[in-house]
Design an enzyme around this catalytic site. Structure first.
Site, PDB file in Angstrom:
ATOM      1  N   ASP A  31      46.558  40.824  46.197  1.00  0.00           N
ATOM      2  CA  ASP A  31      45.941  40.082  45.094  1.00  0.00           C
ATOM      3  C   ASP A  31      46.343  40.667  43.737  1.00  0.00           C
ATOM      4  O   ASP A  31      46.577  41.859  43.615  1.00  0.00           O
ATOM      5  CB  ASP A  31      44.410  40.139  45.269  1.00  0.00           C
ATOM      6  CG  ASP A  31      43.733  38.995  44.544  1.00  0.00           C
ATOM      7  OD1 ASP A  31      44.430  38.078  44.061  1.00  0.00           O
ATOM      8  OD2 ASP A  31      42.490  39.017  44.465  1.00  0.00           O
ATOM      9  N   ASN A  79      44.187  28.416  48.339  1.00  0.00           N
ATOM     10  CA  ASN A  79      45.153  28.512  47.238  1.00  0.00           C
ATOM     11  C   ASN A  79      45.910  27.187  47.114  1.00  0.00           C
ATOM     12  O   ASN A  79      46.094  26.664  46.013  1.00  0.00           O
ATOM     13  CB  ASN A  79      46.195  29.613  47.490  1.00  0.00           C
ATOM     14  CG  ASN A  79      45.648  31.025  47.424  1.00  0.00           C
ATOM     15  OD1 ASN A  79      46.188  31.926  48.037  1.00  0.00           O
ATOM     16  ND2 ASN A  79      44.575  31.253  46.679  1.00  0.00           N
TER      17      ASN A  79
END
Ligand code: IPE
Ligand code: MG
Length: 251
Positions: A31, A79
Site C-alpha cells: 500500500d 480497487n
C-alpha cells in the site's frame, strides 16, 4: 451422547526445532504507491512503477530467507470498482510487464489469483501465460492477487463444492459432513500453508479482504513506509518481531 469431535485443520506452520515460529508464507499488502507518487509530485503510474521495482527487490529478500510462499496484494476487486479506469489500465500494464520480467528471470513460480476474467481477455490471457511459463520454476511460489476479494474466494470455493456434489448426487450428505478442510481445499491456496505473517505498508492497519479464511492465525505487522520506500531494514525488523512472537493457535 456422541463425543465432540472438532473438524480442525492442522496448525498453519508448527514451530521449528529451536522454538522460534517458522516462516513459510508471508503475505504483503503493498500500500501507498499513489501517496508516494503525490509526495514526489509525480503521476500515479510513476508510483506503480516504483512499486513494481520494489517487488523485485522484496522477492529477493524473501528468497534469501528461505520463505516458500509470498502473496502480493496487487489490486483488489474493490480497487477495480472504485478507481479511475485510465489509471487502473496503466497500473495493470505495469503489473503485467513486471510479471513478464519476473517470468523471464525464471526464479519464481508465479500464480495470479483473483477473478481474472474481470480484467478483460488480453490481461487475463497474459496472466495465464505467466503462470504457465513458471510452473516448473525452482524458487518460491508467488501468489499475485489481482481482481481479488477474499469473500469472493470463499464464495467461489463453496460454489465449486456445491456444484460437484450436485453433479455426484451427494448434496444431502454434504450438508451433514461439510468441514473447514473441504472449503480450504477449494481456495486458491489449497495446497499452501496459511500466511504466517501479513505485512501492510503505508501505516494503514487493516486487511482489506486479503485471505480472510487463511489469516485467522496470521501474525500482523504494519509498517509506516509507503511500499516504494520499503527498506530492507524494515523487512528485517518485521522478521525479527515475528520470530519473537509466541504463536499459540488457541493453546
Ligand atoms: C496499493 O497502492 C494498491 C493495493 C492494492 C494495496 P495504492 O494505489 O492503494 O496507493 P495509495 O494507498 O492510494 O497511496
Ligand atoms: Mg491504498
Amino acid at each position: 451422547m456422541t463425543a465432540f469431535v472438532p473438524h480442525l485443520q492442522p496448525h498453519p506452520t508448527p514451530a521449528s526445532s529451536d522454538g522460534r515460529p517458522s516462516l513459510r508464507h508471508v503475505a504483503v499488502i503493498m500500500d501507498g504507491n499513489r501517496r508516494w507518487a503525490a509526495e514526489h509530485h509525480m503521476a500515479p503510474r510513476d508510483g506503480y512503477q516504483a512499486g513494481a521495482a520494489k517487488v523485485t527487490e522484496f522477492l529477493s529478500w524473501c528468497d534469501q530467507t528461505g520463505i516458500e510462499i509470498i502473496t502480493l496484494m496487487a489490486a483488489s476487486a474493490d480497487n477495480l470498482l472504485h478507481r479511475d479506469p485510465r489509471i487502473l489500465a496503466e497500473a495493470m500494464d505495469i503489473i503485467v510487464t513486471a510479471l513478464n520480467e519476473l517470468a523471464d528471470h525464471g526464479r519464481y513460480r508465479l500464480c495470479p489469483i483473483g477473478r481474472l476474467p474481470r480484467l478483460g481477455p488480453v490481461t487475463e490471457h497474459a496472466l495465464h501465460r505467466v503462470r504457465a511459463r513458471t510452473t516448473d520454476a525452482p524458487g518460491p511460489t508467488v501468489n499475485i492477487a489481482v481482481a481479488y476479494n477474499g469473500r469472493e474466494e470463499i464464495t467461489d470455493a463453496v460454489r465449486a463444492l456445491l456444484a460437484r456434489h450436485l453433479r455426484q448426487g451427494t448434496l444431502s450428505s454434504l450438508t451433514e459432513r461439510l468441514s473447514p478442510q473441504d472449503i480450504a481445499e477449494q481456495l486458491y491456496t489449497a495446497t499452501q500453508p496459511d500466511p504466517d505473517l501479513v505485512i501492510r505498508t503505508s501505516g494503514e492497519q487493516r486487511l482489506s479482504t486479503l485471505m480472510p479464511w487463511q489469516t485467522v492465525y496470521s501474525e500482523l505487522c504494519f509498517i509506516p513506509a509507503y511500499w516504494p520506500d520499503l527498506a530492507h531494514s524494515d523487512f528485517a525488523r518485521a522478521l525479527t518481531s515475528y520470530h519473537q512472537r509466541h504463536r499459540r493457535f488457541g493453546a
